[in-house]
Design an enzyme around this catalytic site. Sequence first.
Site, PDB file in Angstrom:
ATOM      1  N   SER A  54       0.842  -1.189   0.000  1.00 29.37           N
ATOM      2  CA  SER A  54       0.000   0.000   0.000  1.00 29.37           C
ATOM      3  C   SER A  54       0.887   1.253   0.000  1.00 29.37           C
ATOM      4  CB  SER A  54      -0.967  -0.027   1.188  1.00 29.37           C
ATOM      5  OG  SER A  54      -1.950   0.973   1.068  1.00 29.37           O
ATOM      6  N   ASP A 111     -17.487 -12.880 -14.189  1.00 31.24           N
ATOM      7  CA  ASP A 111     -16.592 -14.010 -14.001  1.00 31.24           C
ATOM      8  C   ASP A 111     -16.430 -14.880 -15.256  1.00 31.24           C
ATOM      9  OD1 ASP A 111     -15.248 -16.305 -13.152  1.00 31.24           O
ATOM     10  OD2 ASP A 111     -16.931 -17.051 -11.976  1.00 31.24           O
ATOM     11  N   ASP A 171     -13.851 -14.291 -18.599  1.00 37.42           N
ATOM     12  CA  ASP A 171     -12.413 -14.570 -18.738  1.00 37.42           C
ATOM     13  C   ASP A 171     -12.153 -15.986 -19.237  1.00 37.42           C
ATOM     14  OD1 ASP A 171     -12.890 -16.188 -16.535  1.00 37.42           O
ATOM     15  OD2 ASP A 171     -11.815 -14.921 -15.123  1.00 37.42           O
ATOM     16  N   VAL A 198     -13.798 -18.923 -18.042  1.00 31.86           N
ATOM     17  CA  VAL A 198     -14.269 -19.991 -17.166  1.00 31.86           C
ATOM     18  C   VAL A 198     -14.960 -19.378 -15.949  1.00 31.86           C
ATOM     19  CG1 VAL A 198     -12.063 -20.116 -15.923  1.00 31.86           C
ATOM     20  CG2 VAL A 198     -13.594 -22.096 -15.915  1.00 31.86           C
ATOM     21  N   ASP A 246     -15.147 -19.639 -12.519  1.00 33.16           N
ATOM     22  CA  ASP A 246     -14.422 -20.228 -11.396  1.00 33.16           C
ATOM     23  C   ASP A 246     -14.522 -19.390 -10.135  1.00 33.16           C
ATOM     24  OD1 ASP A 246     -12.910 -18.116 -12.308  1.00 33.16           O
ATOM     25  OD2 ASP A 246     -10.991 -19.153 -12.227  1.00 33.16           O
ATOM     26  N   ASP A 290      -8.849  -5.495  -5.322  1.00 34.40           N
ATOM     27  CA  ASP A 290      -8.410  -4.503  -4.345  1.00 34.40           C
ATOM     28  C   ASP A 290      -9.546  -3.537  -4.061  1.00 34.40           C
ATOM     29  OD1 ASP A 290      -7.146  -2.197  -3.080  1.00 34.40           O
ATOM     30  OD2 ASP A 290      -5.241  -3.051  -3.727  1.00 34.40           O
ATOM     31  N   HIS A 318      -7.031  -5.740  -0.825  1.00 34.64           N
ATOM     32  CA  HIS A 318      -5.886  -4.845  -0.667  1.00 34.64           C
ATOM     33  C   HIS A 318      -4.832  -5.460   0.244  1.00 34.64           C
ATOM     34  CE1 HIS A 318      -3.751  -1.134  -0.918  1.00 34.64           C
ATOM     35  NE2 HIS A 318      -3.800  -0.916   0.379  1.00 34.64           N
TER      36      HIS A 318
END
Length: 517
Positions: free
Chosen positions: A182, A248, A251, A253, A255, A411, A450
């Site tokens: 960070s 989801d 991309d 698949v 998962d 994040d 994060h």
Amino acid sequence: MSSMSSSHCSPNYPSPILCHLLAAPNITGAEILFHSGVEVTNYTLPSGNPTSFCNVTVSVTHPGADDIVYSTILLPSPPSRWNTRYLATGGGGFAAGSGDRDLLEPVSQGWVASSTDGGLTLNNTLDPQTGAWAIRPNGSYNEDLVINLVYRSIHDTAELSKALINQFYGQELSHSYYSGCSAGGRQGYASAANYPSDFDGILATAPALGAPEFVVAAYWPAIVMRETETPPYCVFEAYKAAILEHCDPLDGVADGLISDPDLLASCAFDTSVLVGEEIPCSQLGAQSSTVITSAHAEIVRRILEGPVTPEGKKLWHGLAPGVSFSGAASTTTLANGTSVIVPFRHSEPWIKYLTYRDQSYDPTTIDYETFLETFNLSVSRMSSLYGNSVLNLTNFARGGGKLLTWYGLADDAIPPLGMVDFRHQVERDLGGEEAVNEWYRLFFAPGVAHCRGGYGPSPVDPLKALVDWVEGGEAPETLFARGVNDGEDITRDLCVFPKRLVYAGGDVREASSFVCG
């Protein structure tokens, strides 16, 4: 860079010195106020294992700065336990270091390790996370302490540590490293830019790059809710789940993870599709529920979009798809059923003490009309120290340094697309992707929040990967990561950017089912 072999005592250094007899080192641009060395034997770590070390405390001041900076350096003892390496650690938020908690484990593994308060505790009287140290008692802005936080205190502590190493062990270190996340990650980048020979290798996790923009931008959700209404947090939880379910599979698949960084910008979600849906809402009481309204949908749309000017021009990235709203857009519900805003924890101190530099300023007065003024003021006042444009990594690269960064794609504090922007800028400035990968590698961790946590697998030992790269010339192509998703163990071999995980078939919980493409 530190490259001298440490297999034997160098003739340039005297015999080792006992911990309590260590002399105060001299460092450039600072005056030693106090130093002490105390031998600690059989200290019990949280793991239950004992370790022994020389605990050195040094305080310094910078002429004209009116600061008192404390540094802690732990040196493994007896000297035979030292692995000949040094590890500096950074801080987070408005703290220059995290203290002993990040030092004990590496010391038990044979590292010399250090931390610093940067003078931000005001001689151990203040929690630095308040940010109040940035304003002196007379109301003036304390830029010296900001400089300490941004880069100076890490450098000073490195100088102190290396001098103490020479005394305590009677020889030079073999290699020096830095690790931080960070704001600590950004301290790593600032060290590479300002003191390129301090560290052979820098592990900078989820660096807080673009702070003059992103810290104010992280206040945008609070303003959106203040200008409309404050939903119970269950509304945001429902949207996070729906967005993740929608993005989801894109991309390649389904998962439970969004693994392609490009989807953070390209996966559009129509927030209106949840309007009218009744959802469980424990914040309103056991067995309670609420109905998602068009006002809720508009609030979420604006948070995902990110801050814009009154004319609609984008100022910074909004919340990425699949990311928890808890970092920058959290709410809590009181006993009377009223929901209240919980803004990003660092935004109000940044706005109050670093942007307006007025301890009486009230950030809750910012609305849509004054947000742009606040954003621009932060950029104009803070970019000379905190801006990305001052992070010139040319000399670090030329000197043979290695920079390794990993970043969670979920994040919830700092939008990952800011990291993508910075990496592309470095490539444009320093010869392109292939040339930059010779010394600077970036990895994205799907589902990781994060610095840690979230619902995806985190790198298991990125520091070892950095050491192998620096000392063995083994540039990492992947980082092994492990985590838990929906109660099940999940592993991945994270890909060096711009490659991304591609499903090749098999159990989606296993790293072996994915390749980098």
